[in-house]
Design a protein around this motif. Structure first.
Motif, PDB file in Angstrom:
ATOM      1  N   LEU A 134       0.809  -1.215   0.000  1.00 37.07           N
ATOM      2  CA  LEU A 134       0.000   0.000   0.000  1.00 37.07           C
ATOM      3  C   LEU A 134       0.848   1.274   0.000  1.00 37.07           C
ATOM      4  O   LEU A 134       0.524   2.246  -0.706  1.00 37.07           O
ATOM      5  N   ASP A 135       1.935   1.283   0.743  1.00 40.87           N
ATOM      6  CA  ASP A 135       2.783   2.480   0.827  1.00 40.87           C
ATOM      7  C   ASP A 135       3.462   2.813  -0.495  1.00 40.87           C
ATOM      8  O   ASP A 135       3.958   3.930  -0.676  1.00 40.87           O
ATOM      9  N   GLN A 136       3.479   1.849  -1.431  1.00 40.54           N
ATOM     10  CA  GLN A 136       4.154   2.072  -2.707  1.00 40.54           C
ATOM     11  C   GLN A 136       3.173   2.505  -3.811  1.00 40.54           C
ATOM     12  O   GLN A 136       3.597   2.732  -4.948  1.00 40.54           O
ATOM     13  N   GLU A 173      -3.943   3.831  -7.979  1.00 38.45           N
ATOM     14  CA  GLU A 173      -3.695   2.408  -7.731  1.00 38.45           C
ATOM     15  C   GLU A 173      -4.369   1.947  -6.446  1.00 38.45           C
ATOM     16  O   GLU A 173      -4.916   0.841  -6.380  1.00 38.45           O
ATOM     17  N   LYS A 174      -4.333   2.803  -5.417  1.00 45.56           N
ATOM     18  CA  LYS A 174      -5.021   2.453  -4.169  1.00 45.56           C
ATOM     19  C   LYS A 174      -6.520   2.278  -4.415  1.00 45.56           C
ATOM     20  O   LYS A 174      -7.146   1.350  -3.884  1.00 45.56           O
ATOM     21  N   GLN A 175      -7.093   3.142  -5.234  1.00 41.88           N
ATOM     22  CA  GLN A 175      -8.527   3.059  -5.508  1.00 41.88           C
ATOM     23  C   GLN A 175      -8.868   1.758  -6.227  1.00 41.88           C
ATOM     24  O   GLN A 175      -9.892   1.124  -5.939  1.00 41.88           O
ATOM     25  N   ILE A 176      -8.025   1.342  -7.171  1.00 37.75           N
ATOM     26  CA  ILE A 176      -8.241   0.074  -7.878  1.00 37.75           C
ATOM     27  C   ILE A 176      -8.200  -1.083  -6.888  1.00 37.75           C
ATOM     28  O   ILE A 176      -9.063  -1.975  -6.885  1.00 37.75           O
ATOM     29  N   LEU A 177      -7.174  -1.092  -6.033  1.00 39.46           N
ATOM     30  CA  LEU A 177      -7.029  -2.172  -5.061  1.00 39.46           C
ATOM     31  C   LEU A 177      -8.228  -2.220  -4.114  1.00 39.46           C
ATOM     32  O   LEU A 177      -8.817  -3.289  -3.889  1.00 39.46           O
ATOM     33  N   LYS A 230       0.950  -5.274  -7.658  1.00 39.95           N
ATOM     34  CA  LYS A 230       0.950  -4.690  -6.318  1.00 39.95           C
ATOM     35  C   LYS A 230      -0.389  -4.067  -5.957  1.00 39.95           C
ATOM     36  O   LYS A 230      -0.680  -3.859  -4.782  1.00 39.95           O
ATOM     37  N   TYR A 231      -1.227  -3.783  -6.976  1.00 43.17           N
ATOM     38  CA  TYR A 231      -2.505  -3.132  -6.698  1.00 43.17           C
ATOM     39  C   TYR A 231      -3.702  -3.834  -7.341  1.00 43.17           C
ATOM     40  O   TYR A 231      -4.808  -3.291  -7.382  1.00 43.17           O
ATOM     41  N   GLU A 232      -3.513  -5.077  -7.825  1.00 43.44           N
ATOM     42  CA  GLU A 232      -4.606  -5.814  -8.456  1.00 43.44           C
ATOM     43  C   GLU A 232      -4.659  -7.236  -7.912  1.00 43.44           C
ATOM     44  O   GLU A 232      -3.625  -7.897  -7.785  1.00 43.44           O
TER      45      GLU A 232
END
Length: 407
Positions: free
Chosen positions: A22-24, A29-33, A194-196
C-alpha cells in the motif's frame, strides 16, 4: 467502507497481505485495489475449507429423445418452436469469454478465422446460423453475449467493425462475466500486481448471476420471454435458436432441454448426461468409474453414452428462483501469474493456485427434469478447442466442408 474497516475485515479473514504494498501505490492504484477488495464475494472461503462435498448420491443413466424419433416428428416440433419464437418467447445467450490462446491467437476465440481462402470467423458462423431462424420466424431474437473482463472491448469492437454480421444491433446486448479471486493452496488471495487481485471468470454456470449484476434481468422478467437458449462459442456447427429443439422441449412438458451427441468411444472426454438422485445431472468424464464408462444397454449402446455439448434451454422463471440460492463453487487447480512478497512477477510452470468456478451442470440439476435431445455429431458438433489434433481447427474445418461450407 473506510480504510480501518477494510483493514479490520481483511485481518479477520487472514487476507491482510493484500495491503502489503500500500505504501508504494499512488492514489489511483489504491482506488483500484480497494474497489477490487470491496467487490470480493467471500463465498469462496467455504468452498476452500470444505471443498465440494460429495454426499452419497444415486447416479443412474438417462435416456434421450433419439434422432429417429426427432426426425419423425421434426415438422411438428419445428412448427411449435417457430410459433414460440415468432411470439417473442425465446432469447439467446452466447458464452464468449474465452480467449484463443490454445489456438495461438491472442484475441477472443469468436474472432478466430476458420476460413482458408476467405475470412470466416467463428462469431460470423454463429450469427449466420441464428439468422436462418430469424428469417424463418420473421422475428428478431434477443441475443446476449457474455464476455470476460479481458475480451469485452475486443468483442464489442469486432462486432461493430463487421456490422454485427447482419444481425440487428438493437437486439444484441454485451455484458461482462463476474470474477472470483484465485488463492494459493493455503487459501490466501493472490495479487496479480501490487494493486490488483488475481481474478478469473466465475465459470460457465455464473452467467445468470452475471446478467443480474449487469442489470439485464429486469427487462427480461418484464417481457414476454419464457426460454433462454444457452450455448458456447466453441462449436462452429451448432444450431442456435433451433426451433425443432425448442418445439420438442415445449411439447415434452419438461422444464429444460439439453442437446447431446452419442459418445464416439467410452473414453471420450465429455461430460455425460445422467440422473443424480432422480434429477438431471452432468457427470464429468473424470468422475466416472470404469464400470460406468463401459456399461452397455441390451441394444449394445453405452448406458452413459450421451455427451453434453453445452447447448441448453432453460425456463426463465425457474432460473429467477436460483438468484436466491448460492451456486456451488468448484475448486480447480490452475497456473496463475502473481507477484511474490517482494513484488516480483512470477509466471508459474506448474499449477500453483485454486480457482473457484460455478458450473452449468449445477443449473441443470436445479431443474426438475430435462429433455435430452440427441443431435447428429457430424452435422452439429465441431468444437474448436485446440490448434491441432482432436477437437481442433483442422477437425472443425473438415466438418464444415463436409456440411457444404466453402472455406
Amino acid at each position: 467502507m473506510n480504510f480501518e474497516e477494510r483493514k479490520s475485515m481483511l485481518e479477520g479473514k487472514q487476507q491482510v497481505h493484500l495491503l502489503r504494498f500500500l505504501d508504494q501505490l499512488n492514489d489511483d492504484e489504491k482506488q483500484i485495489l480497494f474497489s477490487q477488495i470491496d467487490a470480493v464475494d467471500w463465498g469462496f472461503e467455504q468452498a476452500f475449507h470444505t471443498g465440494r462435498k460429495k454426499e452419497d448420491t444415486m447416479i443412474e443413466e438417462i435416456d434421450a429423445l433419439h434422432l429417429e424419433k426427432i426426425r419423425a416428428a421434426s415438422e411438428r416440433y419445428r412448427s411449435i418452436g417457430l410459433q414460440a419464437i415468432t411470439e417473442g418467447k425465446l432469447c439467446l445467450l452466447l458464452l464468449a469469454g474465452g480467449q484463443g490462446t490454445r489456438l495461438g491467437f491472442d484475441k477472443p476465440k469468436g474472432c478466430f478465422n476458420v476460413g482458408i481462402t476467405k475470412e470466416l470467423y467463428i462469431f460470423q458462423l454463429l450469427i449466420d446460423h441464428t439468422l436462418d431462424v430469424v428469417r424463418a420466424a420473421d422475428a428478431w431474437i434477443p441475443l446476449y453475449i457474455m464476455t470476460s473482463n479481458i475480451n469485452y472491448q475486443d468483442t464489442v469492437t469486432f462486432f461493430e467493425a463487421h456490422d454485427y454480421f447482419g444481425y440487428n444491433p438493437a437486439y444484441v446486448h454485451f455484458f461482462v462475466q463476474e470474477l472470483n479471486p484465485a488463492t494459493d493452496f493455503n487459501g490466501k488471495i493472490l495479487l496479480k500486481s501490487k494493486y490488483e487481485l488475481a481474478l478469473s471468470p466465475n465459470g460457465n454456470g455464473g452467467w445468470f448471476s452475471s446478467m443480474h449484476k449487469a442489470g439485464l434481468l429486469d427487462g427480461i422478467f418484464d417481457s414476454n420471454l419464457e426460454w433462454i437458449n444457452v450455448f458456447s462459442v466453441d462449436n462452429v456447427l451448432q444450431r442456435i435458436a433451433d426451433p425443432v429443439f425448442l418445439g420438442a422441449t415445449i411439447d415434452s412438458g419438461k422444464m429444460s432441454g439439453a442437446k447431446v451427441v452419442r459418445k464416439a468411444c467410452p473414453e471420450e472426454k465429455v461430460g455425460v448426461m445422467c440422473k443424480e438422485d432422480g434429477k438431471p445431472h452432468i457427470i464429468e468424464y473424470y468422475e466416472m468409474t470404469d464400470d460406468m464408462l463401459n456399461k452397455r444397454l441390451p441394444d449394445g449402446s453405452l448406458a452413459y453414452g450421451f455427451g453434453a455439448i453445452l447447448n441448453y434451454l432453460f425456463p426463465i422463471q425457474r432460473l429467477k428462483e436460483t438468484l436466491d440460492k448460492s451456486m456451488p463453487l468448484h475448486i480447480v487447480k490452475k497456473k496463475v501469474p502473481y507477484v511474490d512478497e517482494s513484488g516480483n512477477p512470477v509466471t508459474p510452470a506448474e499449477p500453483n493456485a485454486f480457482k473457484f468456478e460455478t458450473l452449468a451442470l449445477d443449473l441443470i440439476h436445479e431443474m426438475d427434469d430435462c429433455l435430452i435431445f440427441e443431435v447428429d455429431r457430424e452435422h452439429e458438433f465441431a468444437p474448436v478447442k485446440n490448434s491441432t489434433g482432436v477437437d481442433s481447427v483442422d477437425t472443425a474445418r473438415a466438418l464444415l466442408e463436409k456440411n457444404g461450407y466453402t472455406l
